[in-house]
Design a protein around this motif. Structure first.
Motif, mmCIF file in Angstrom:
data_model
loop_
_atom_site.group_PDB
_atom_site.id
_atom_site.type_symbol
_atom_site.label_atom_id
_atom_site.label_comp_id
_atom_site.label_asym_id
_atom_site.label_seq_id
_atom_site.Cartn_x
_atom_site.Cartn_y
_atom_site.Cartn_z
ATOM 1 N N ALA A 114 0.829 -1.197 0.000
ATOM 2 C CA ALA A 114 0.000 0.000 0.000
ATOM 3 C C ALA A 114 0.867 1.251 0.000
ATOM 4 N N LEU A 115 0.475 2.252 -0.789
ATOM 5 C CA LEU A 115 1.207 3.514 -0.885
ATOM 6 C C LEU A 115 0.475 4.670 -0.220
ATOM 7 N N GLY A 116 -0.782 4.475 0.130
ATOM 8 C CA GLY A 116 -1.572 5.551 0.722
ATOM 9 C C GLY A 116 -2.825 5.794 -0.094
ATOM 10 N N ALA A 117 -3.560 6.818 0.308
ATOM 11 C CA ALA A 117 -4.826 7.143 -0.354
ATOM 12 C C ALA A 117 -5.021 8.651 -0.367
ATOM 13 N N ILE A 118 -5.822 9.112 -1.346
ATOM 14 C CA ILE A 118 -6.157 10.530 -1.461
ATOM 15 C C ILE A 118 -7.672 10.638 -1.527
ATOM 16 N N GLU A 119 -8.235 11.463 -0.658
ATOM 17 C CA GLU A 119 -9.684 11.659 -0.660
ATOM 18 C C GLU A 119 -10.028 12.771 -1.638
ATOM 19 N N CYS A 120 -10.772 12.430 -2.673
ATOM 20 C CA CYS A 120 -11.102 13.387 -3.730
ATOM 21 C C CYS A 120 -12.166 12.774 -4.625
ATOM 22 N N PRO A 121 -12.864 13.591 -5.426
ATOM 23 C CA PRO A 121 -13.890 13.038 -6.315
ATOM 24 C C PRO A 121 -13.321 12.353 -7.549
ATOM 25 N N ARG A 122 -12.117 12.767 -7.999
ATOM 26 C CA ARG A 122 -11.551 12.177 -9.218
ATOM 27 C C ARG A 122 -10.040 12.269 -9.186
ATOM 28 N N LEU A 123 -9.380 11.139 -9.437
ATOM 29 C CA LEU A 123 -7.920 11.086 -9.492
ATOM 30 C C LEU A 123 -7.523 10.290 -10.732
ATOM 31 N N THR A 124 -6.610 10.844 -11.531
ATOM 32 C CA THR A 124 -6.184 10.205 -12.769
ATOM 33 C C THR A 124 -4.675 10.073 -12.783
ATOM 34 N N LEU A 125 -4.170 8.865 -13.003
ATOM 35 C CA LEU A 125 -2.739 8.663 -13.132
ATOM 36 C C LEU A 125 -2.250 9.254 -14.446
ATOM 37 N N LEU A 126 -1.082 9.899 -14.398
ATOM 38 C CA LEU A 126 -0.471 10.463 -15.596
ATOM 39 C C LEU A 126 0.348 9.403 -16.323
ATOM 40 N N PRO A 127 0.703 9.615 -17.580
ATOM 41 C CA PRO A 127 1.527 8.641 -18.310
ATOM 42 C C PRO A 127 2.828 8.356 -17.579
ATOM 43 N N PRO A 128 3.436 7.197 -17.844
ATOM 44 C CA PRO A 128 4.676 6.820 -17.143
ATOM 45 C C PRO A 128 5.742 7.903 -17.227
ATOM 46 N N TYR A 136 2.894 9.909 -11.116
ATOM 47 C CA TYR A 136 2.222 11.175 -10.839
ATOM 48 C C TYR A 136 0.736 11.054 -11.153
ATOM 49 N N ALA A 137 -0.042 11.935 -10.541
ATOM 50 C CA ALA A 137 -1.489 11.896 -10.732
ATOM 51 C C ALA A 137 -2.052 13.304 -10.668
ATOM 52 N N LEU A 138 -3.196 13.492 -11.337
ATOM 53 C CA LEU A 138 -3.941 14.740 -11.282
ATOM 54 C C LEU A 138 -5.201 14.531 -10.455
ATOM 55 N N VAL A 139 -5.494 15.489 -9.579
ATOM 56 C CA VAL A 139 -6.730 15.494 -8.796
ATOM 57 C C VAL A 139 -7.529 16.715 -9.222
ATOM 58 N N GLU A 140 -8.706 16.468 -9.738
ATOM 59 C CA GLU A 140 -9.533 17.541 -10.286
ATOM 60 C C GLU A 140 -10.430 18.151 -9.215
ATOM 61 N N GLY A 141 -10.382 19.483 -9.090
ATOM 62 C CA GLY A 141 -11.263 20.214 -8.196
ATOM 63 C C GLY A 141 -12.244 21.059 -8.986
ATOM 64 N N GLU A 142 -13.043 21.848 -8.279
ATOM 65 C CA GLU A 142 -14.037 22.676 -8.960
ATOM 66 C C GLU A 142 -13.398 23.796 -9.764
ATOM 67 N N THR A 145 -6.740 22.290 -10.330
ATOM 68 C CA THR A 145 -6.261 20.914 -10.405
ATOM 69 C C THR A 145 -4.980 20.817 -9.599
ATOM 70 N N THR A 146 -4.840 19.758 -8.831
ATOM 71 C CA THR A 146 -3.612 19.554 -8.071
ATOM 72 C C THR A 146 -2.810 18.408 -8.683
ATOM 73 N N LEU A 147 -1.490 18.591 -8.692
ATOM 74 C CA LEU A 147 -0.562 17.587 -9.201
ATOM 75 C C LEU A 147 0.107 16.908 -8.015
ATOM 76 N N TRP A 148 0.059 15.559 -8.019
ATOM 77 C CA TRP A 148 0.613 14.770 -6.927
ATOM 78 C C TRP A 148 1.673 13.811 -7.446
ATOM 79 N N ARG A 149 2.710 13.611 -6.624
ATOM 80 C CA ARG A 149 3.605 12.475 -6.854
ATOM 81 C C ARG A 149 3.130 11.362 -5.941
ATOM 82 N N VAL A 150 2.693 10.259 -6.534
ATOM 83 C CA VAL A 150 2.104 9.176 -5.740
ATOM 84 C C VAL A 150 3.079 8.033 -5.516
ATOM 85 N N HIS A 151 4.230 8.072 -6.179
ATOM 86 C CA HIS A 151 5.284 7.084 -5.926
ATOM 87 C C HIS A 151 6.610 7.670 -6.376
#
Length: 398
Positions: A114-128, A136-142, A145-151
């Motif tokens: 397990a790497l963790g979790a993000i509470e949000c309505p939509r999370l999309t992994l970015l290309p390798p 990396y992943a994008l989290v969409e807000g109203e 948009t926030t950019l996350w490093r997930v690993h």
């Protein structure tokens, strides 16, 4: 065309109705690492087994697949991202959050970290990512948009940047994994922007043809700087090409307009240095519920079209630096196959056969690419499309 169909594949065979293409039963995105060593997708098991992660190894003499099932089937909207060390990152929706884990073969079963979790309505992994280990992943807000490093960072998901507007897509512009291009919708228009991870997520424009046009980045090849874009600046949505850091305007080749069809680039040839016009690009062409392959180079000014292998996973594939196009396929009898094509050699052979048949001497013709700009730019600049009116660029033949 060489077709590799290994005998020792470890994936679950397909179950399809008579005459139904297996790809209709398996519609999950097929994602390949930047170095072409691994790929991953959600495969569909037999009967009621449901969806399970499957990792393909692509860099050996034959491709082979390994199933990575969990204790229960996956939801069809789970997303997979292969890493260059052979592990597969999975994003699962769990109630109001997205859980992230690494999957890997562990004896007869599947290991999971397990790497963790993000509470949000939509999370999309970015290309390798280019380094093969970060994710990396994008989290969409109203409104942002926030950019996350997930690993690949510290402990657990790490927030890197907050970007005004709604972002999607994603393409890496360099081999260091510093410059990330995104399509951002803001104030009713979509423009491609660059996020500089080396400067704390600083955002700058990448594409702007006109102030009122929607300008999206479809594909980027970091070695040559070649960019494939889609824009409505010429009056309708058109596919065009430009070069990162070049002073030349983006062009919209007439050959990339296929009547009543949609053309979408999915792979570009690496290792072309300062010759973006000689960089081969593979397209998925769709019309009437069918898909086939197109190959294009800017220097040759035409789009070659041909059928992919039986069971091709439309829109999936990769180029090697020496010009081999590799297309993954699945059939009822071959659950893990890789077709290897060399379009240049096949074109040369066809031309030679035509010359012999007509008993005419055909002089050799060498088409060279023009050096159009530096490959590496310290700060990304917009492709300067304003320098040429759209009325002039729209009619340029490929």
């Amino acid at each position: 065309m060489t077709v590799c169909a290994p005998h020792g594949t470890q994936s679950t065979p397909l179950t399809t109705s008579p005459g139904a293409p297996p790809t209709e039963m398996r519609r999950s995105a097929f994602t390949v690492t930047v170095d072409g060593s691994y790929a991953a997708w959600l495969a569909l098991g037999r009967g009621t087994d449901g969806w399970f992660p499957e990792r393909w190894t692509l860099d050996g003499p034959e491709p082979y697949a390994v199933s990575l099932p969990a204790s229960q089937p996956e939801e069809p909207d789970s997303q997979l991202l292969p890493l260059s060390d052979g592990r597969v990152l999975i994003r699962r929706r769990v109630a109001e959050r997205f859980a992230l884990s690494l999957l890997y073969p562990a004896g007869p079963g599947t290991g999971e970290m397990a790497l963790g979790a993000i509470e949000c309505p939509r999370l999309t992994l970015l290309p390798p990512a280019p380094d093969g280990t970060s994710a990396y992943a994008l989290v969409e807000g109203e409104r942002h948009t926030t950019l996350w490093r997930v690993h690949g960072g510290g402990n657990g998901p790490e927030l890197l940047s907050t970007i005004p507007g709604r972002c999607e897509g994603g393409a890496w512009l360099d081999r260091q994994g510093r410059l990330l291009a995104l399509d951002r919708e803001l104030d009713g228009l979509t423009k491609a922007v660059v996020v500089d991870l080396g400067r704390g997520g600083e955002t700058s424009p990448l594409l702007q043809i006109t102030e009122k046009s929607n300008d999206r980045l479809l594909l980027a090849e970091p070695d040559s700087g070649l960019l494939l874009v889609r824009s409505d600046a010429p009056g309708t949505d058109r596919v065009g090409w430009g070069v990162l850091g070049s002073a030349r305007p983006v062009r919209f080749p007439e050959c990339l307009r296929v009547p009543d069809a949609t053309v979408t680039p999915f792979a570009a040839q690496p290792g072309q240095g300062l010759a973006p016009e000689d960089c081969a690009v593979a397209f998925r062409i769709e019309a009437g519920g069918s898909s086939w392959v197109g190959v294009w180079r800017a220097a040759r000014k035409r789009l070659r079209q041909f059928q992919g292998p039986a069971g091709w996973l439309p829109g999936a594939g990769l180029w090697t630096a020496d010009g081999e196009l590799r297309l993954p396929f699945v059939t009822a009898t071959v659950p893990c196959g890789l077709a290897r094509l060399r379009p240049d050699e096949e074109e040369a052979a066809a031309a030679a056969a035509t010359a012999v048949a007509s008993a005419e001497a055909v002089p050799a013709k060498v088409v060279t690419g023009e050096v159009v700009g530096a490959v590496e730019v310290p700060v990304p600049r917009p492709v300067p499309l304003q320098q040429a009116p759209c009325a002039r660029t729209a009619g340029v033949a490929s």
